[in-house]
Design an enzyme around this catalytic site. Sequence first.
Site, PDB file in Angstrom:
ATOM      1  N   SER A  23       0.970  -1.111   0.158  1.00  0.00           N
ATOM      2  CA  SER A  23      -0.071  -0.188   0.148  1.00  0.00           C
ATOM      3  C   SER A  23       0.883   1.306  -0.014  1.00  0.00           C
ATOM      4  O   SER A  23       1.605   1.317  -0.919  1.00  0.00           O
ATOM      5  CB  SER A  23      -1.125  -0.075   1.229  1.00  0.00           C
ATOM      6  N   ASN A  44      -0.728  -4.438  -3.236  1.00  0.00           N
ATOM      7  CA  ASN A  44      -1.966  -3.588  -3.089  1.00  0.00           C
ATOM      8  C   ASN A  44      -1.364  -2.258  -3.413  1.00  0.00           C
ATOM      9  O   ASN A  44      -1.610  -1.402  -2.462  1.00  0.00           O
ATOM     10  CB  ASN A  44      -2.458  -3.895  -1.814  1.00  0.00           C
ATOM     11  N   HIS A  46      -7.573  -6.136   0.401  1.00  0.00           N
ATOM     12  CA  HIS A  46      -6.298  -5.097   0.547  1.00  0.00           C
ATOM     13  C   HIS A  46      -5.115  -5.817   1.385  1.00  0.00           C
ATOM     14  O   HIS A  46      -4.118  -5.373   0.969  1.00  0.00           O
ATOM     15  CB  HIS A  46      -6.661  -3.910   1.120  1.00  0.00           C
TER      16      HIS A  46
END
Length: 270
Positions: A97, A121, A242
């Site tokens: 992320s 992700n 996620h």
Amino acid sequence: MTLTTLRLSKPFGRVTYCEAGRGAPLVLIHGVGMQSAAWQPQIEAFSTQYHVMALDMPGHGGSDALGGTPKLPDYVAWLHAVVAALDLGPVCLAGHSMGALISGGYAVTHPQRVARVALLNGVFRRTQAARDAVTARALEIRKGSFDLETPLKRWFGDAPSEQVASAKVAGWLSSVNLKGYADAYGAFADGDEEYADGFAKIPCPLLALTGALDPNSTPEMAQAMADAAPLGRAATIEGERHMVNLTAPEQVNAILADWLQTPMEERETA
């Protein structure tokens, strides 16, 4: 697994990281609101062959927050300071992320320091609607709004294994430094274009991995990142969202193990 503290000069200060194993360096960077412990399944899997260092991002875990209102390049500079201080040769670098944004930016700006890079992700060239939504959320967080339930509902399903992971993530989110959280989310909100044009010059093997059900770090984004890099490969895990490294650790670790063995000269196909 050992928790280690590194003290850097200003503006970076104290950096904490989980360290395990011996061998080539494998550096892991978590996402917004998390901490190095979020990489536990990967630390356990890869410390048998690699020197694994899972970093606490600025303002997360035991690491000091950055001053002012940092942007993505400030986090990339922070990572460079860590890699330089630890005197690491070319590293295998994986980020999740926000950590993926940092890792991608580092591979663009310091390619000689990166042997290969994995972006889990990650976000890449958001649509305007998606950018507006995440920017609005960043402003709310900066004003002191802390919503725990919304990301948990977005990231996890109802399966028992997912709820176990959700409970761990809830604990990390609940204990995060609020400035560090707001800073990182702000940089995350406007960072998806920062280094995108530079992906074409990343010389090392690049893996872009996501969950098929992740609405914000989509499979289309993963494929776009892979297509932009000369040695890019995209991978999607069906049925996952996620937090794939926690909810599908065996699948993620198998894909990462393959990435770690990818020869420099080969371009992988999706």
